[in-house]
Design a protein around this motif. Structure first.
Motif, PDB file in Angstrom:
ATOM      1  N   LEU A   1       0.834  -1.200   0.000  1.00 51.45           N
ATOM      2  CA  LEU A   1       0.000   0.000   0.000  1.00 51.45           C
ATOM      3  C   LEU A   1       0.869   1.250   0.000  1.00 51.45           C
ATOM      4  CD1 LEU A   1      -2.809   1.268   0.157  1.00 51.45           C
ATOM      5  CD2 LEU A   1      -2.685   1.052   2.653  1.00 51.45           C
TER       6      LEU A   1
ATOM      7  N   THR B   1       0.871   4.257  -2.790  1.00 56.40           N
ATOM      8  CA  THR B   1       0.568   5.661  -2.490  1.00 56.40           C
ATOM      9  C   THR B   1       1.584   6.621  -3.093  1.00 56.40           C
ATOM     10  OG1 THR B   1       1.720   5.557  -0.345  1.00 56.40           O
ATOM     11  CG2 THR B   1      -0.653   5.075  -0.364  1.00 56.40           C
ATOM     12  N   THR B   2       2.761   6.145  -3.481  1.00 58.84           N
ATOM     13  CA  THR B   2       3.697   7.024  -4.166  1.00 58.84           C
ATOM     14  C   THR B   2       3.159   7.431  -5.530  1.00 58.84           C
ATOM     15  OG1 THR B   2       4.938   5.197  -5.189  1.00 58.84           O
ATOM     16  CG2 THR B   2       5.646   5.919  -2.998  1.00 58.84           C
TER      17      THR B   2
ATOM     18  N   THR C   1      -0.517   7.133  -6.168  1.00 61.62           N
ATOM     19  CA  THR C   1      -1.942   7.489  -6.044  1.00 61.62           C
ATOM     20  C   THR C   1      -2.209   8.594  -5.041  1.00 61.62           C
ATOM     21  OG1 THR C   1      -2.337   5.899  -4.266  1.00 61.62           O
ATOM     22  CG2 THR C   1      -2.538   5.094  -6.529  1.00 61.62           C
ATOM     23  N   GLY C   2      -1.233   8.914  -4.195  1.00 63.70           N
ATOM     24  CA  GLY C   2      -1.491   9.796  -3.062  1.00 63.70           C
ATOM     25  C   GLY C   2      -1.915   8.990  -1.851  1.00 63.70           C
ATOM     26  N   MET C   3      -1.847   9.610  -0.678  1.00 60.35           N
ATOM     27  CA  MET C   3      -2.193   8.931   0.558  1.00 60.35           C
ATOM     28  C   MET C   3      -3.663   8.550   0.593  1.00 60.35           C
ATOM     29  SD  MET C   3       0.513   8.536   2.286  1.00 60.35           S
ATOM     30  CE  MET C   3      -0.136   8.140   3.910  1.00 60.35           C
ATOM     31  N   PRO C   4      -4.016   7.460   1.294  1.00 60.35           N
ATOM     32  CA  PRO C   4      -5.431   7.066   1.384  1.00 60.35           C
ATOM     33  C   PRO C   4      -6.293   8.198   1.924  1.00 60.35           C
ATOM     34  CG  PRO C   4      -4.020   5.323   2.250  1.00 60.35           C
ATOM     35  CD  PRO C   4      -3.133   6.513   2.006  1.00 60.35           C
TER      36      PRO C   4
ATOM     37  N   LEU D   1      -8.089   5.172  -2.384  1.00 65.04           N
ATOM     38  CA  LEU D   1      -6.954   5.924  -2.915  1.00 65.04           C
ATOM     39  C   LEU D   1      -7.480   7.011  -3.851  1.00 65.04           C
ATOM     40  CD1 LEU D   1      -4.443   3.004  -3.531  1.00 65.04           C
ATOM     41  CD2 LEU D   1      -4.629   4.538  -1.564  1.00 65.04           C
TER      42      LEU D   1
ATOM     43  N   ALA E   1      -7.689  -2.149  -1.658  1.00 61.51           N
ATOM     44  CA  ALA E   1      -7.636  -0.740  -2.047  1.00 61.51           C
ATOM     45  C   ALA E   1      -8.651  -0.513  -3.158  1.00 61.51           C
ATOM     46  CB  ALA E   1      -6.236  -0.374  -2.520  1.00 61.51           C
TER      47      ALA E   1
ATOM     48  N   CYS F   1     -12.844  11.692   0.397  1.00 62.82           N
ATOM     49  CA  CYS F   1     -11.684  12.282  -0.287  1.00 62.82           C
ATOM     50  C   CYS F   1     -11.829  13.797  -0.462  1.00 62.82           C
ATOM     51  CB  CYS F   1     -11.487  11.639  -1.654  1.00 62.82           C
ATOM     52  SG  CYS F   1     -10.969   9.910  -1.596  1.00 62.82           S
TER      53      CYS F   1
END
Length: 337
Positions: free
Chosen positions: A150, A154-155, A157-160, A186, A202, A336
Motif C-alpha cells: 500500500l 501511495t507514491t 496514487t497519493g495517501m489514502p 486511494l 484498495a 476524499c
C-alpha cells in the motif's frame, strides 16, 4: 482487524513528534490492521502508520507512555490515556507472539553447513522457494507486507483518503462484505479495486464519486476478492519480486521495501481479470448485493456485461439489506473531499 476486535474503533489523543528536532503536534491515535494509525487531530489526515509488532515503549510502566516505531532515534508518540495504553500493550503482545522471530531462526540456521545444504536441496527450484515462502507466511506478516505494498501504491496514487466518519463507513462496508479485513480509498490513478496481501483491499475514488449507490464499490471489492481466490496475492507479489526476495522472507521473516519498488505501477496497470459470470453472480448472491450497478460501472452501455445485468440475483427485488445506510454512504462519498 486488530488482534482484539474490541479495540477496532478505539481512539485517543496523543502528542507526536516526527523527529527529535521537530515541533510536538497534537494527534489522534487509533488502530489499523496490525498498525497504529497516527492522524492529524484537525484534518484527520493520516501522518504515520506504525507496525504494532515492531513498536517500542521508551518508558515501561510510566505515564504518559512514550512510544517509537523502532529502536532507532526519530519519531516519538506520547499517550496518557490509560485505556489506549493498556490496549496498545495487549495488542502489541499478541501480535509480537505471532510474528516470526528472526533471532530464533538465525539460531536454527547456525546449526551448521549441513542444515543450510538441506534447505538449499529442498528449495533449489525458484518456483518451489517462492511457493513455500507464500505458504508459510503468517497472517500478521501478510498484513505487514500488505501495508508495504500500500505504501508503494501511495507514491503513485497519493495517501489514502481519510475522515473520521469516512473511516467508520469503510469499517461498516468491510463488516457488511465480510471478506476484507481493511478497505482503503486511494484518491487518484487507481481504477476499480485491488486485493493486497493480508486481506487489505484498495479501491479507487472512481468507485464512490459521482455515483448513486455504494453497490458499485461493493461490487468491485467482491470481484477483486473472487479474482484473487484462485491465487494468493502474496504469491503473486513474490513471483514478481523473485526468488531472492522469497528467500529473504523465509530466512529473516522480512521483505525489504526495495523488493517492492515498482510493484505499485504493476498493480495499477494490471486490473484483476473479471471472473466468469456464473462465479461472479454466485458471489454477489452470497454477499446479498445487486450486480447491476457494478456491471454498468464497467460498461455504461451494458452491452458487454449484459449477462451480469440480466442474471442479477436481485433483479426486480431489493437486496436483503442495504450495503450502507444513507448517512454512511454520504460519509464514504465525501471521504476524499
Amino acid at each position: 482487524m486488530t488482534a482484539l476486535p474490541q479495540y477496532e474503533r478505539l481512539e485517543a489523543p496523543g502528542i507526536w513528534r516526527e523527529s527529535p528536532e521537530a515541533q510536538r503536534q497534537e494527534v489522534i491515535v487509533s488502530f489499523g490492521d496490525a498498525t497504529l494509525v497516527i492522524a492529524d487531530d484537525r484534518s484527520v489526515t493520516a501522518l504515520a502508520h506504525w507496525s504494532l509488532p515492531a513498536l517500542v515503549r521508551r518508558n515501561p510502566g510510566k505515564l504518559p507512555a512514550i512510544y517509537a516505531p523502532s529502536d532507532e532515534p526519530g519519531e516519538e508518540l506520547e499517550i496518557d490515556d490509560e485505556t489506549m495504553v493498556e490496549a496498545i500493550e495487549r495488542v502489541h503482545s499478541i501480535l509480537e507472539s505471532r510474528r516470526p522471530h528472526p533471532g530464533r531462526l538465525r539460531g536454527w540456521l547456525t546449526g551448521g553447513t549441513l542444515a543450510l545444504a538441506g534447505l538449499l536441496a529442498v528449495f533449489w527450484l525458484p518456483g518451489a522457494l517462492i511457493a513455500q515462502a507464500a505458504r508459510v507466511a503468517p497472517q500478521a506478516k501478510r498484513v505487514e507486507i500488505g501495508h508495504q505494498v500500500l505504501a508503494e501504491l501511495t507514491t503513485l496514487t497519493g495517501m489514502p483518503c481519510s475522515t473520521g466518519q469516512g473511516r467508520r463507513a469503510l469499517n461498516a462496508l468491510r463488516t457488511r462484505l465480510a471478506g476484507p479485513e481493511e478497505i482503503v480509498v486511494l484518491p487518484q490513478a487507481l481504477k476499480g479495486a485491488r486485493r493486497l496481501p493480508g486481506k487489505v483491499v484498495a479501491i479507487g475514488r472512481d468507485t464512490i464519486s459521482g455515483l448513486d449507490t455504494p453497490e458499485v464499490a461493493a461490487g468491485h471489492i467482491i470481484a477483486a476478492e473472487l479474482a484473487s481466490a484462485g491465487e494468493d496475492p502474496l504469491l503473486t507479489l513474490l513471483e514478481w519480486a523473485g526468488a531472492s526476495a522469497a528467500f529473504r522472507l523465509l530466512t529473516t521473516g522480512d521483505l525489504p521495501d526495495s523488493a517492492l519498488r515498482g510493484y505499485g505501477q504493476v498493480l495499477l496497470a494490471n486490473p484483476p481479470a473479471m471472473p466468469d459470470t456464473d462465479s461472479l453472480l454466485a458471489a454477489f448472491a452470497q454477499a446479498g448485493v445487486s450486480s447491476t450497478p457494478y456491471a454498468y460501472s464497467l460498461d455504461p452501455s451494458g452491452e458487454s456485461v449484459l449477462s451480469v445485468i440480466e442474471a442479477d440475483p436481485f433483479k426486480g427485488a431489493p437486496a436483503p439489506r442495504p450495503v450502507l445506510d444513507d448517512a454512511q454512504w454520504i460519509a464514504l462519498r465525501e471521504i476524499c473531499d
